[in-house]
Design a protein around this motif. Structure first.
Motif, PDB file in Angstrom:
ATOM      1  N   GLU A  31       0.902  -1.205  -0.247  1.00 49.00           N
ATOM      2  CA  GLU A  31      -0.001  -0.187   0.101  1.00 49.00           C
ATOM      3  C   GLU A  31       0.688   1.362   0.051  1.00 49.00           C
ATOM      4  O   GLU A  31       0.430   2.266  -0.704  1.00 49.00           O
ATOM      5  CB  GLU A  31      -0.973   0.095   1.221  1.00 49.00           C
ATOM      6  CG  GLU A  31      -2.148  -1.118   1.076  1.00 49.00           C
ATOM      7  CD  GLU A  31      -3.185  -1.065   2.103  1.00 49.00           C
ATOM      8  OE1 GLU A  31      -3.045  -0.109   3.144  1.00 49.00           O
ATOM      9  OE2 GLU A  31      -4.119  -1.866   2.261  1.00 49.00           O
ATOM     10  N   LYS A  32       1.950   1.422   0.650  1.00 49.38           N
ATOM     11  CA  LYS A  32       3.018   2.287   0.763  1.00 49.38           C
ATOM     12  C   LYS A  32       4.072   1.748   0.068  1.00 49.38           C
ATOM     13  O   LYS A  32       5.132   1.374   0.797  1.00 49.38           O
ATOM     14  CB  LYS A  32       3.115   2.849   2.238  1.00 49.38           C
ATOM     15  CG  LYS A  32       2.128   3.396   2.836  1.00 49.38           C
ATOM     16  CD  LYS A  32       2.278   3.662   4.371  1.00 49.38           C
ATOM     17  CE  LYS A  32       1.070   4.163   5.004  1.00 49.38           C
ATOM     18  NZ  LYS A  32       1.181   4.421   6.489  1.00 49.38           N
ATOM     19  N   MET A  33       4.187   1.914  -1.276  1.00 48.41           N
ATOM     20  CA  MET A  33       5.215   1.285  -1.983  1.00 48.41           C
ATOM     21  C   MET A  33       6.622   2.093  -1.903  1.00 48.41           C
ATOM     22  O   MET A  33       6.612   3.162  -1.916  1.00 48.41           O
ATOM     23  CB  MET A  33       4.565   1.530  -3.424  1.00 48.41           C
ATOM     24  CG  MET A  33       5.560   0.337  -4.283  1.00 48.41           C
ATOM     25  SD  MET A  33       4.524  -1.170  -4.114  1.00 48.41           S
ATOM     26  CE  MET A  33       2.991  -0.813  -5.200  1.00 48.41           C
ATOM     27  N   ASP A  34       7.754   1.087  -1.338  1.00 47.68           N
ATOM     28  CA  ASP A  34       9.125   1.653  -1.389  1.00 47.68           C
ATOM     29  C   ASP A  34       9.828   0.971  -2.657  1.00 47.68           C
ATOM     30  O   ASP A  34       9.869  -0.093  -2.944  1.00 47.68           O
ATOM     31  CB  ASP A  34       9.779   1.100  -0.162  1.00 47.68           C
ATOM     32  CG  ASP A  34      11.151   1.477  -0.079  1.00 47.68           C
ATOM     33  OD1 ASP A  34      11.695   1.956  -0.995  1.00 47.68           O
ATOM     34  OD2 ASP A  34      11.822   1.360   1.187  1.00 47.68           O
ATOM     35  N   TYR A  35       9.558   2.014  -3.604  1.00 45.83           N
ATOM     36  CA  TYR A  35      10.248   1.607  -4.850  1.00 45.83           C
ATOM     37  C   TYR A  35      11.775   1.017  -4.865  1.00 45.83           C
ATOM     38  O   TYR A  35      11.925   0.213  -5.528  1.00 45.83           O
ATOM     39  CB  TYR A  35       9.926   2.568  -5.970  1.00 45.83           C
ATOM     40  CG  TYR A  35       8.581   2.548  -6.521  1.00 45.83           C
ATOM     41  CD1 TYR A  35       7.956   1.517  -7.382  1.00 45.83           C
ATOM     42  CD2 TYR A  35       7.622   3.382  -5.772  1.00 45.83           C
ATOM     43  CE1 TYR A  35       6.521   1.795  -7.787  1.00 45.83           C
ATOM     44  CE2 TYR A  35       6.208   3.666  -6.234  1.00 45.83           C
ATOM     45  CZ  TYR A  35       5.585   2.687  -7.233  1.00 45.83           C
ATOM     46  OH  TYR A  35       4.648   2.703  -7.545  1.00 45.83           O
ATOM     47  N   GLY A  36      12.467   1.744  -4.051  1.00 43.04           N
ATOM     48  CA  GLY A  36      13.879   1.448  -4.151  1.00 43.04           C
ATOM     49  C   GLY A  36      13.934  -0.113  -3.540  1.00 43.04           C
ATOM     50  O   GLY A  36      14.879  -0.979  -3.997  1.00 43.04           O
TER      51      GLY A  36
END
Length: 353
Positions: A195-200
């Motif tokens: 839901e809270k995407m950490d793209y790294g």
């Protein structure tokens, strides 16, 4: 089968220039679909290495993964003067990389191609490993060839354009890679905050997932042995896809695989002793994020017939990849029709149908 180079890009332009330079060519073509033409090609606009590229655009989604679409790609290649020394770049999801790869493998008996996957599913699965093909006669990937790309360029920035459904479609294949590799990778996939995407962090997970597939393909490029590990969830999943297409309610490939994993983990528990707690954790994640594919007992026979058409079968005997434990793989497993119907019963019960 020749080895393909898979590059997790830090800078797409420099990676693409190097990949193109490694494929001397007379003409350059780039295949997109209606979505990637609008959403992704603009990110490559202005790159000097693509200034002379001829774009070929096809319809989006799996319903266009057909012989007719393939013929239209051949037609443009022919009309625009492609030779056996030309180069094709496939910019898109799994449908584009599958169909484009097959077009390249068959045009003039084979031209070089580069994959730039734009969806999570294509990055971790479809574009890597050299499988190409189209759907035919209502069956998934019925016609195709092993023909690896010269290079696969993975640029995770494209994932910012994905909607939730396409994200989870790819994530199902990552979950499969976790199940066939080790407990820590499986656990970090279940724990990832979608839901809270950490793209790294997602980029790190994608790299790990691709490495799992690459290591297996390297051992068994033509799927005579351990590469069948990658089929976990697919025997049933492809049957779900085929039924969905036949009933004009198509589903995304990764969703079908996720539902197939539910079924095949149950078989794994029943026949190979896969731990019940890990089965339940995985099924809960799938139920929460993928919902359920609805069908009733009147459709069991039809699903069974679709499974009998699966390419992994031998002499019509349905072939499964099962797990004794996470990372402990049993290929070439079979069971009887009654047990398969019991598996469908389990799926419908645990998914709340």
């Amino acid at each position: 089968m020749s080895k393909q180079e898979v590059i997790l890009c830090e800078d797409l332009e420099s990676s693409l220039k190097r990949a193109i330079d490694n494929c001397p060519h007379d003409r350059l073509f780039i295949l997109t679909d209606d979505h990637t033409h609008h959403l992704c090609l603009s990110q490559l606009a202005g790159l000097s290495v693509l200034k002379d590229a001829v774009e070929i655009t096809i319809g989006a989604e799996d319903v266009h993964k057909t012989l007719e679409t393939l013929a239209s790609v051949w037609q443009v290649l022919s009309e625009k003067g492609a030779t056996r020394h030309s180069l094709l770049i496939n910019l898109g999801g799994g449908m584009v990389t599958d169909l484009g790869g097959f077009a390249a493998a068959t045009f003039k008996r084979g031209i070089a191609y580069i994959n730039i996957p734009t969806t999570l599913l294509a990055m971790v699965d479809a574009s890597v490993g050299g499988k190409t093909g189209i759907n035919f006669n209502g069956l998934k990937n019925e016609i195709g060839a092993f023909a690896p790309a010269a290079s696969v360029l993975i640029e995770t920035e494209f994932l910012r354009t994905l909607d939730a459904h396409n994200f989870f479609s790819g994530y199902a294949e990552m979950l499969k890679h976790g199940l066939i590799s080790n407990t820590s990778h499986w656990a970090e996939l279940l724990a990832f905050d979608t839901e809270k995407m950490d793209y790294g962090y997602l980029k790190k997970l994608v790299g790990h997932s691709v490495q799992v597939k690459e290591d297996i393909v390297k051992q068994d490029p033509f799927e005579h042995g351990i590469r069948k590990a990658l089929n976990l969830g697919h025997t049933v999943g492809h049957a779900f896809e085929s039924l969905a297409l036949a009933e004009n309610r198509p589903v995304l490939h990764g969703y079908a695989v996720a539902w197939g994993i539910v079924c095949e983990l149950y078989l794994s528990h029943l026949k190979a002793g896969f731990p019940k707690d890990k089965m339940r954790q995985t099924i809960l994640f799938i139920k929460d994020n993928y919902g359920a594919f609805p069908f009733d007992c009147k459709q069991y026979d039809r699903l069974y017939k679709f499974m009998q058409h699966d390419k992994k079968n031998n002499a019509g005997v349905i072939n499964f990849t099962l797990l004794k434990e996470i990372g402990d793989i049993s290929i070439n497993q079979t069971t009887d029709k009654d047990t398969i119907f019991e598996m469908f019963d389990f799926y419908r019960e645990c998914m709340g149908m």
